[in-house]
Motif scaffolding. Sequence first.
Motif, mmCIF file in Angstrom:
data_model
loop_
_atom_site.group_PDB
_atom_site.id
_atom_site.type_symbol
_atom_site.label_atom_id
_atom_site.label_comp_id
_atom_site.label_asym_id
_atom_site.label_seq_id
_atom_site.Cartn_x
_atom_site.Cartn_y
_atom_site.Cartn_z
ATOM 1 N N VAL A 120 4.581 20.683 -0.273
ATOM 2 C CA VAL A 120 3.468 20.101 -1.029
ATOM 3 C C VAL A 120 3.289 20.777 -2.389
ATOM 4 N N THR A 121 3.630 22.055 -2.488
ATOM 5 C CA THR A 121 3.468 22.768 -3.753
ATOM 6 C C THR A 121 4.499 22.340 -4.795
ATOM 7 N N ASP A 122 5.550 21.645 -4.357
ATOM 8 C CA ASP A 122 6.592 21.196 -5.280
ATOM 9 C C ASP A 122 6.444 19.732 -5.689
ATOM 10 N N VAL A 123 5.447 19.043 -5.138
ATOM 11 C CA VAL A 123 5.264 17.624 -5.435
ATOM 12 C C VAL A 123 4.610 17.464 -6.809
ATOM 13 N N ASN A 124 5.238 16.662 -7.652
ATOM 14 C CA ASN A 124 4.677 16.349 -8.959
ATOM 15 C C ASN A 124 4.063 14.962 -8.859
ATOM 16 N N ILE A 125 2.751 14.890 -8.869
ATOM 17 C CA ILE A 125 2.042 13.625 -8.683
ATOM 18 C C ILE A 125 2.435 12.595 -9.738
ATOM 19 N N ALA A 126 2.840 13.042 -10.908
ATOM 20 C CA ALA A 126 3.247 12.123 -11.977
ATOM 21 C C ALA A 126 4.533 11.377 -11.614
ATOM 22 N N ASP A 127 5.326 11.925 -10.697
ATOM 23 C CA ASP A 127 6.579 11.294 -10.289
ATOM 24 C C ASP A 127 6.389 10.269 -9.170
ATOM 25 N N LEU A 128 5.186 10.174 -8.630
ATOM 26 C CA LEU A 128 4.917 9.287 -7.504
ATOM 27 C C LEU A 128 4.341 7.959 -7.984
ATOM 28 N N PRO A 129 4.506 6.913 -7.168
ATOM 29 C CA PRO A 129 3.820 5.664 -7.499
ATOM 30 C C PRO A 129 2.318 5.850 -7.317
ATOM 31 N N MET A 163 0.845 -1.174 0.000
ATOM 32 C CA MET A 163 0.000 0.000 0.000
ATOM 33 C C MET A 163 0.891 1.238 0.000
ATOM 34 N N ASN A 164 0.638 2.139 -0.915
ATOM 35 C CA ASN A 164 1.383 3.395 -1.016
ATOM 36 C C ASN A 164 0.584 4.511 -0.343
ATOM 37 N N ILE A 165 1.212 5.135 0.640
ATOM 38 C CA ILE A 165 0.571 6.187 1.436
ATOM 39 C C ILE A 165 1.221 7.525 1.120
ATOM 40 N N LEU A 166 0.401 8.545 0.911
ATOM 41 C CA LEU A 166 0.881 9.913 0.756
ATOM 42 C C LEU A 166 0.348 10.721 1.926
ATOM 43 N N SER A 167 1.255 11.251 2.726
ATOM 44 C CA SER A 167 0.890 12.054 3.886
ATOM 45 C C SER A 167 1.177 13.526 3.586
ATOM 46 N N LEU A 168 0.146 14.344 3.642
ATOM 47 C CA LEU A 168 0.286 15.780 3.399
ATOM 48 C C LEU A 168 0.209 16.518 4.729
ATOM 49 N N PHE A 169 1.171 17.402 4.978
ATOM 50 C CA PHE A 169 1.222 18.167 6.229
ATOM 51 C C PHE A 169 1.258 17.204 7.423
ATOM 52 N N GLY A 170 2.107 16.180 7.334
ATOM 53 C CA GLY A 170 2.101 15.077 8.286
ATOM 54 C C GLY A 170 2.712 15.348 9.640
ATOM 55 N N GLY A 171 3.408 16.460 9.799
ATOM 56 C CA GLY A 171 4.029 16.742 11.090
ATOM 57 C C GLY A 171 5.023 15.656 11.456
ATOM 58 N N ILE A 172 4.888 15.111 12.676
ATOM 59 C CA ILE A 172 5.802 14.056 13.117
ATOM 60 C C ILE A 172 5.327 12.681 12.664
ATOM 61 N N GLU A 173 4.337 12.648 11.800
ATOM 62 C CA GLU A 173 3.819 11.441 11.140
ATOM 63 C C GLU A 173 3.135 10.469 12.092
ATOM 64 N N CYS A 174 2.161 10.975 12.817
ATOM 65 C CA CYS A 174 1.331 10.103 13.657
ATOM 66 C C CYS A 174 0.465 9.180 12.799
ATOM 67 N N GLY A 175 0.267 9.528 11.541
ATOM 68 C CA GLY A 175 -0.512 8.695 10.632
ATOM 69 C C GLY A 175 0.074 7.310 10.484
ATOM 70 N N ILE A 176 1.388 7.210 10.444
ATOM 71 C CA ILE A 176 2.014 5.896 10.297
ATOM 72 C C ILE A 176 1.826 5.069 11.571
ATOM 73 N N VAL A 177 1.765 5.738 12.721
ATOM 74 C CA VAL A 177 1.500 5.030 13.979
ATOM 75 C C VAL A 177 0.092 4.440 13.949
#
Length: 72
Positions: free
Chosen positions: A53-62, A1-15
Motif C-alpha cells: 500500500v505504501t508503494d501505490v501511486n493514486i495518480a496511476d489508478l483509475p 465500478m472501480n474498487i480499491l481493496s486495501l489489506f484485502g487478504g484473500i479478498e472476501c470483499g469481492i465475494v
Amino acid sequence: MNILSLFGGIECGIVALKNLGITPTNYLSSEINPNAIKIASQNFPDIEHLGNVTDVNIADLPKIDLILAGFP
C-alpha cells in the motif's frame, strides 16, 4: 465500478460485492502476504494486484468508486 481493496487478504470483499449483485469493472488490491495473494489470484484471476500500500501511486489508478479496507 472501480474498487480499491486495501489489506484485502484473500479478498472476501469481492465475494460480498458479488453477493450484492455488484460486478466491479476493475478490482485493485493492495496486499503483501504471498499466501493471501496466491489464494485471491486463484479464486479471482481478474484482480489487479498492486503490492504494498505504501508503494501505490493514486495518480496511476483509475477513478476509484469504492474503497474496501481490512485490518492490517
